[in-house]
Design a protein around this motif. Sequence first.
Motif, mmCIF file in Angstrom:
data_model
loop_
_atom_site.group_PDB
_atom_site.id
_atom_site.type_symbol
_atom_site.label_atom_id
_atom_site.label_comp_id
_atom_site.label_asym_id
_atom_site.label_seq_id
_atom_site.Cartn_x
_atom_site.Cartn_y
_atom_site.Cartn_z
ATOM 1 N N ASP A 89 -2.655 6.744 2.119
ATOM 2 C CA ASP A 89 -2.959 7.892 3.008
ATOM 3 C C ASP A 89 -1.872 8.978 2.372
ATOM 4 O OD1 ASP A 89 -3.308 9.592 5.281
ATOM 5 O OD2 ASP A 89 -1.972 8.699 6.537
ATOM 6 N N LEU A 90 -2.303 10.037 2.274
ATOM 7 C CA LEU A 90 -1.716 11.191 1.664
ATOM 8 C C LEU A 90 -1.933 12.433 2.588
ATOM 9 C CD1 LEU A 90 -0.697 12.656 -1.409
ATOM 10 C CD2 LEU A 90 -2.782 13.680 -0.840
ATOM 11 N N ARG A 91 -0.982 13.406 3.022
ATOM 12 C CA ARG A 91 -1.192 14.583 3.718
ATOM 13 C C ARG A 91 -0.156 15.531 3.217
ATOM 14 N NH1 ARG A 91 -3.603 12.492 8.954
ATOM 15 N NH2 ARG A 91 -4.078 10.293 8.601
ATOM 16 N N THR A 92 -0.797 16.712 3.394
ATOM 17 C CA THR A 92 -0.078 17.984 3.256
ATOM 18 C C THR A 92 -0.413 18.956 4.177
ATOM 19 O OG1 THR A 92 -1.872 18.971 1.513
ATOM 20 C CG2 THR A 92 -0.205 17.576 0.575
ATOM 21 N N PRO A 93 -0.001 19.967 4.353
ATOM 22 C CA PRO A 93 -0.244 21.000 5.313
ATOM 23 C C PRO A 93 -1.703 21.497 5.179
ATOM 24 C CG PRO A 93 1.699 21.640 4.495
ATOM 25 C CD PRO A 93 1.459 20.582 3.473
ATOM 26 N N LYS A 94 -2.357 21.376 3.974
ATOM 27 C CA LYS A 94 -3.586 21.844 3.764
ATOM 28 C C LYS A 94 -4.805 20.682 3.400
ATOM 29 C CE LYS A 94 -2.309 26.485 1.975
ATOM 30 N NZ LYS A 94 -2.413 27.420 1.051
ATOM 31 N N LYS A 95 -4.178 19.706 3.025
ATOM 32 C CA LYS A 95 -5.341 18.720 2.428
ATOM 33 C C LYS A 95 -4.748 17.170 3.161
ATOM 34 C CE LYS A 95 -6.475 21.172 -1.511
ATOM 35 N NZ LYS A 95 -8.091 21.325 -1.735
ATOM 36 N N LYS A 96 -5.714 16.397 3.020
ATOM 37 C CA LYS A 96 -5.528 15.189 3.512
ATOM 38 C C LYS A 96 -6.657 14.231 2.837
ATOM 39 C CE LYS A 96 -7.224 12.431 7.459
ATOM 40 N NZ LYS A 96 -8.347 12.443 8.292
ATOM 41 N N LEU A 97 -5.898 13.080 2.399
ATOM 42 C CA LEU A 97 -6.942 11.823 1.655
ATOM 43 C C LEU A 97 -6.448 10.670 2.283
ATOM 44 C CD1 LEU A 97 -8.699 11.147 -0.437
ATOM 45 C CD2 LEU A 97 -6.660 11.021 -1.929
ATOM 46 N N LEU A 98 -7.399 9.877 2.907
ATOM 47 C CA LEU A 98 -7.660 8.813 3.400
ATOM 48 C C LEU A 98 -8.284 7.725 2.184
ATOM 49 C CD1 LEU A 98 -6.533 6.303 5.184
ATOM 50 C CD2 LEU A 98 -8.792 6.683 6.506
ATOM 51 N N LEU A 99 -7.621 7.019 1.458
ATOM 52 C CA LEU A 99 -8.593 6.243 0.227
ATOM 53 C C LEU A 99 -8.264 4.736 0.349
ATOM 54 C CD1 LEU A 99 -9.966 6.745 -2.415
ATOM 55 C CD2 LEU A 99 -7.757 6.961 -3.454
ATOM 56 N N HIS A 100 -9.357 4.115 0.596
ATOM 57 C CA HIS A 100 -9.674 2.761 0.649
ATOM 58 C C HIS A 100 -9.499 2.309 -0.858
ATOM 59 C CE1 HIS A 100 -10.118 2.280 4.876
ATOM 60 N NE2 HIS A 100 -10.722 3.192 4.731
ATOM 61 N N LEU A 101 -8.610 1.569 -1.201
ATOM 62 C CA LEU A 101 -8.485 1.191 -2.762
ATOM 63 C C LEU A 101 -9.353 0.008 -3.053
ATOM 64 C CD1 LEU A 101 -4.257 1.256 -2.697
ATOM 65 C CD2 LEU A 101 -6.099 2.911 -3.536
ATOM 66 N N PRO A 102 -9.632 0.092 -4.356
ATOM 67 C CA PRO A 102 -10.704 -1.030 -4.934
ATOM 68 C C PRO A 102 -10.234 -2.192 -4.966
ATOM 69 C CG PRO A 102 -10.312 0.497 -6.631
ATOM 70 C CD PRO A 102 -9.488 1.135 -5.375
ATOM 71 N N TYR A 103 -8.709 -2.553 -4.927
ATOM 72 C CA TYR A 103 -8.033 -3.795 -5.286
ATOM 73 C C TYR A 103 -6.895 -3.622 -4.238
ATOM 74 C CZ TYR A 103 -10.986 -4.827 -9.165
ATOM 75 O OH TYR A 103 -11.691 -5.051 -10.159
ATOM 76 N N PRO A 104 -6.495 -5.059 -3.577
ATOM 77 C CA PRO A 104 -5.142 -4.798 -2.942
ATOM 78 C C PRO A 104 -4.081 -4.557 -3.890
ATOM 79 C CG PRO A 104 -6.299 -6.812 -2.520
ATOM 80 C CD PRO A 104 -6.972 -6.085 -3.887
ATOM 81 N N VAL A 105 -2.874 -3.870 -3.475
ATOM 82 C CA VAL A 105 -1.952 -3.466 -4.216
ATOM 83 C C VAL A 105 -0.525 -3.991 -3.595
ATOM 84 C CG1 VAL A 105 -3.182 -1.387 -5.150
ATOM 85 C CG2 VAL A 105 -1.711 -1.250 -3.253
ATOM 86 N N ASN A 106 0.175 -3.978 -4.524
ATOM 87 C CA ASN A 106 1.805 -4.292 -3.893
ATOM 88 C C ASN A 106 2.444 -2.946 -3.530
ATOM 89 O OD1 ASN A 106 4.278 -4.938 -3.456
ATOM 90 N ND2 ASN A 106 4.636 -6.399 -5.321
ATOM 91 N N SER A 107 2.448 -2.478 -2.118
ATOM 92 C CA SER A 107 2.875 -1.252 -2.014
ATOM 93 C C SER A 107 4.395 -1.140 -2.064
ATOM 94 C CB SER A 107 2.668 -1.130 -0.450
ATOM 95 O OG SER A 107 3.157 -2.099 0.442
ATOM 96 N N LYS A 108 4.963 -2.107 -2.339
ATOM 97 C CA LYS A 108 6.554 -1.933 -2.589
ATOM 98 C C LYS A 108 6.996 -1.608 -4.118
ATOM 99 C CE LYS A 108 7.387 -3.530 1.467
ATOM 100 N NZ LYS A 108 7.070 -2.591 2.639
ATOM 101 N N GLU A 109 6.171 -1.737 -4.943
ATOM 102 C CA GLU A 109 6.283 -1.627 -6.392
ATOM 103 C C GLU A 109 5.465 -0.353 -6.902
ATOM 104 O OE1 GLU A 109 5.906 -4.848 -8.896
ATOM 105 O OE2 GLU A 109 6.625 -6.166 -7.611
ATOM 106 N N GLY A 110 4.852 0.483 -6.109
ATOM 107 C CA GLY A 110 4.309 2.043 -6.616
ATOM 108 C C GLY A 110 5.378 2.853 -7.036
ATOM 109 N N ARG A 111 4.673 3.807 -7.580
ATOM 110 C CA ARG A 111 5.691 4.853 -7.910
ATOM 111 C C ARG A 111 4.961 6.079 -8.213
ATOM 112 N NH1 ARG A 111 5.075 1.953 -12.418
ATOM 113 N NH2 ARG A 111 4.220 2.861 -14.053
#
Length: 137
Positions: A89-111
């Motif tokens: 889920d990405l949000r900025t003042p002008k853009k918004k993206l809700l993306l369902h990922l193709p595989y489950p991810v480890n949300s703690k190890e992302g960068r």
Amino acid sequence: FQVKPENKKTIWNTEEVPEGSEFDDTWDPREKPEYEISFKQHVGTEDVFFGMTGKDPSTACCEDIVIKIKLPETKYSDITLDIQDKVLDLRTPKKKLLLHLPYPVNSKEGRARFLSEEEILEVTLRVSRKLEFINFS
């Protein structure tokens, strides 16, 4: 085998509601940014030249998902990024993206890193698989 609803008046169970639906706001007027999803795998000479580990170029053998999101006229400080196991889920003042990922991810190890000259946010997420030893990572 029947699953009993928690409440007699509900029309579906909580297991039937897709993850990330709480983020979906169809009335939000912000536009969806352009994005690109690619997969990355870590290979060595034993993989490239000899095929010793059995890795192939399919996404089943990839360890990371790389998402590049174009955010023109955006500052790093304006970006809000929330990553769940299956949702970005990405949000900025002008853009918004809700993306369902193709595989489950480890949300703690992302960068994530923001390439200000190119106006691109690059998010790298580690794929989380239950049977890692089969996927050769």
